[in-house]
Write a protein that holds these residues in place. Structure first.
Motif, PDB file in Angstrom:
ATOM      1  N   ILE A 260      42.544  38.552  38.242  1.00 17.69           N
ATOM      2  CA  ILE A 260      43.569  39.524  38.637  1.00 17.69           C
ATOM      3  C   ILE A 260      44.711  39.520  37.625  1.00 17.69           C
ATOM      4  O   ILE A 260      45.288  40.560  37.299  1.00 17.69           O
ATOM      5  CB  ILE A 260      44.114  39.214  40.052  1.00 17.69           C
ATOM      6  CG1 ILE A 260      42.982  39.289  41.090  1.00 17.69           C
ATOM      7  CG2 ILE A 260      45.248  40.162  40.434  1.00 17.69           C
ATOM      8  CD1 ILE A 260      43.384  38.780  42.467  1.00 17.69           C
TER       9      ILE A 260
ATOM     10  N   SER B 100      39.974  34.581  41.408  1.00 19.55           N
ATOM     11  CA  SER B 100      41.217  35.358  41.484  1.00 19.55           C
ATOM     12  C   SER B 100      42.013  35.356  40.182  1.00 19.55           C
ATOM     13  O   SER B 100      42.858  36.230  39.978  1.00 19.55           O
ATOM     14  CB  SER B 100      42.096  34.834  42.625  1.00 19.55           C
ATOM     15  OG  SER B 100      42.464  33.487  42.409  1.00 19.55           O
TER      16      SER B 100
ATOM     17  N   SER C 234      42.450  43.557  45.447  1.00 16.00           N
ATOM     18  CA  SER C 234      43.762  43.015  45.106  1.00 16.00           C
ATOM     19  C   SER C 234      44.369  43.766  43.925  1.00 16.00           C
ATOM     20  O   SER C 234      45.562  44.091  43.933  1.00 16.00           O
ATOM     21  CB  SER C 234      43.644  41.522  44.765  1.00 16.00           C
ATOM     22  OG  SER C 234      43.156  40.794  45.879  1.00 16.00           O
TER      23      SER C 234
ATOM     24  N   ILE D 248      45.780  36.911  50.001  1.00 19.77           N
ATOM     25  CA  ILE D 248      44.522  37.223  49.318  1.00 19.77           C
ATOM     26  C   ILE D 248      43.547  36.102  49.646  1.00 19.77           C
ATOM     27  O   ILE D 248      43.664  34.981  49.136  1.00 19.77           O
ATOM     28  CB  ILE D 248      44.721  37.377  47.804  1.00 19.77           C
ATOM     29  CG1 ILE D 248      45.729  38.487  47.513  1.00 19.77           C
ATOM     30  CG2 ILE D 248      43.396  37.667  47.105  1.00 19.77           C
ATOM     31  CD1 ILE D 248      46.056  38.691  46.036  1.00 19.77           C
TER      32      ILE D 248
ATOM     33  N   MET E 236      47.327  33.002  47.780  1.00 19.18           N
ATOM     34  CA  MET E 236      46.099  33.429  47.122  1.00 19.18           C
ATOM     35  C   MET E 236      45.027  32.337  47.091  1.00 19.18           C
ATOM     36  O   MET E 236      45.259  31.235  46.602  1.00 19.18           O
ATOM     37  CB  MET E 236      46.420  33.858  45.683  1.00 19.18           C
ATOM     38  CG  MET E 236      45.242  34.393  44.891  1.00 19.18           C
ATOM     39  SD  MET E 236      45.691  34.821  43.175  1.00 19.18           S
ATOM     40  CE  MET E 236      46.723  36.276  43.404  1.00 19.18           C
TER      41      MET E 236
ATOM     42  N   ILE F   4      52.928  35.676  47.166  1.00 16.82           N
ATOM     43  CA  ILE F   4      51.498  35.877  47.409  1.00 16.82           C
ATOM     44  C   ILE F   4      50.863  34.533  47.758  1.00 16.82           C
ATOM     45  O   ILE F   4      51.085  33.535  47.072  1.00 16.82           O
ATOM     46  CB  ILE F   4      50.786  36.462  46.170  1.00 16.82           C
ATOM     47  CG1 ILE F   4      51.389  37.812  45.786  1.00 16.82           C
ATOM     48  CG2 ILE F   4      49.285  36.612  46.431  1.00 16.82           C
ATOM     49  CD1 ILE F   4      50.829  38.397  44.499  1.00 16.82           C
TER      50      ILE F   4
ATOM     51  N   TRP G 170      45.486  47.173  45.213  1.00 15.66           N
ATOM     52  CA  TRP G 170      46.684  47.087  46.051  1.00 15.66           C
ATOM     53  C   TRP G 170      47.924  46.822  45.198  1.00 15.66           C
ATOM     54  O   TRP G 170      48.966  47.465  45.383  1.00 15.66           O
ATOM     55  CB  TRP G 170      46.509  45.986  47.092  1.00 15.66           C
ATOM     56  CG  TRP G 170      47.540  46.019  48.187  1.00 15.66           C
ATOM     57  CD1 TRP G 170      47.427  46.597  49.418  1.00 15.66           C
ATOM     58  CD2 TRP G 170      48.872  45.461  48.131  1.00 15.66           C
ATOM     59  NE1 TRP G 170      48.588  46.438  50.128  1.00 15.66           N
ATOM     60  CE2 TRP G 170      49.503  45.749  49.372  1.00 15.66           C
ATOM     61  CE3 TRP G 170      49.591  44.762  47.165  1.00 15.66           C
ATOM     62  CZ2 TRP G 170      50.798  45.354  49.665  1.00 15.66           C
ATOM     63  CZ3 TRP G 170      50.904  44.376  47.449  1.00 15.66           C
ATOM     64  CH2 TRP G 170      51.487  44.665  48.685  1.00 15.66           C
TER      65      TRP G 170
ATOM     66  N   LEU H  77      43.841  40.767  51.806  1.00 16.84           N
ATOM     67  CA  LEU H  77      42.831  41.301  50.887  1.00 16.84           C
ATOM     68  C   LEU H  77      41.757  40.254  50.631  1.00 16.84           C
ATOM     69  O   LEU H  77      42.043  39.059  50.583  1.00 16.84           O
ATOM     70  CB  LEU H  77      43.494  41.722  49.575  1.00 16.84           C
ATOM     71  CG  LEU H  77      44.699  42.664  49.728  1.00 16.84           C
ATOM     72  CD1 LEU H  77      45.406  42.846  48.391  1.00 16.84           C
ATOM     73  CD2 LEU H  77      44.258  44.003  50.298  1.00 16.84           C
TER      74      LEU H  77
END
Length: 200
Positions: free
Chosen positions: A66, A63, A39, A6, A54, A52, A42, A33
């Protein structure tokens, strides 16, 4: 190992993919992404990756938003140009935090840490350990002390106390106004009660 990247900067995402595949040739990059929105979509539509990678600042926001959707079930290695998010990162599923530009040796060490965890521990146990670390980081520390002043009891906010010390088996708290107050705690007990970011 299935890895999700990400990252909102295309060149950084490509470089990250190249570094990871160099370090672990058998890795499977599931997707790259670039936004919080993509994100979330997905992660809702696919099985959780093993790991991940990120970035923190994405095309449409931070982020960390998320995680508010409760869909992140994988360990995370954060990569960012900013160090002020480190504490917040370790309150979620983070196993490492790497500052940009990402150094291959640092990334290798982070990936080795992840692999050593997974080789001896089930993924659910890893997240359980991360959860415990998160609880420790979000632990509530003592915000006030009750002290005796003459025949009366008084509440003192912890932030009013400059430091604590022990003298002849008695523990004292010295406040900003220069006064010393006796406390019914040992220094060892205080060490567990006080925020380590304020007192050491």
């Amino acid at each position: 190992m299935n890895v999700l990247i990400i990252e909102d900067e295309p060149q950084a995402a490509q470089r990250m993919e190249k570094l990871v595949t160099t370090i672990i040739p058998s890795v499977n990059i599931l997707a790259k992404l670039d936004s919080v929105k993509n994100s979330i979509r997905w992660l809702n539509e696919n099985d959780a990756p093993d790991l991940i990678l990120m970035d923190i600042q994405l095309a449409d926001g931070i982020s960390f938003s998320i995680f508010e959707h409760g869909i992140v079930k994988s360990p995370i290695i954060f990569t960012t140009a900013y160090d002020e998010y480190a504490l917040k990162a370790f309150k979620v599923n983070s196993i490492d935090y790497i500052l940009k530009p990402v150094d291959e040796d640092e990334l290798r060490a982070a990936l080795n840490k992840f692999q050593s965890l997974t080789s001896t521990t089930q993924p659910s146990k890893i997240l359980e350990n991360i959860g415990y670390a998160m609880q420790m980081l979000t632990k509530k520390y003592k915000e006030r002390f009750i002290i005796k002043v003459g025949e009366h009891l008084k509440s003192i906010e912890t932030e009013e106390i400059l430091f604590f010390f022990s003298l002849e088996k008695t523990t004292f708290a010295q406040t900003h106004d220069g006064r010393k107050h006796i406390l019914d705690f040992t220094l060892d007990q205080l060490e567990n009660l006080l925020n380590p970011e304020r007192y050491f």
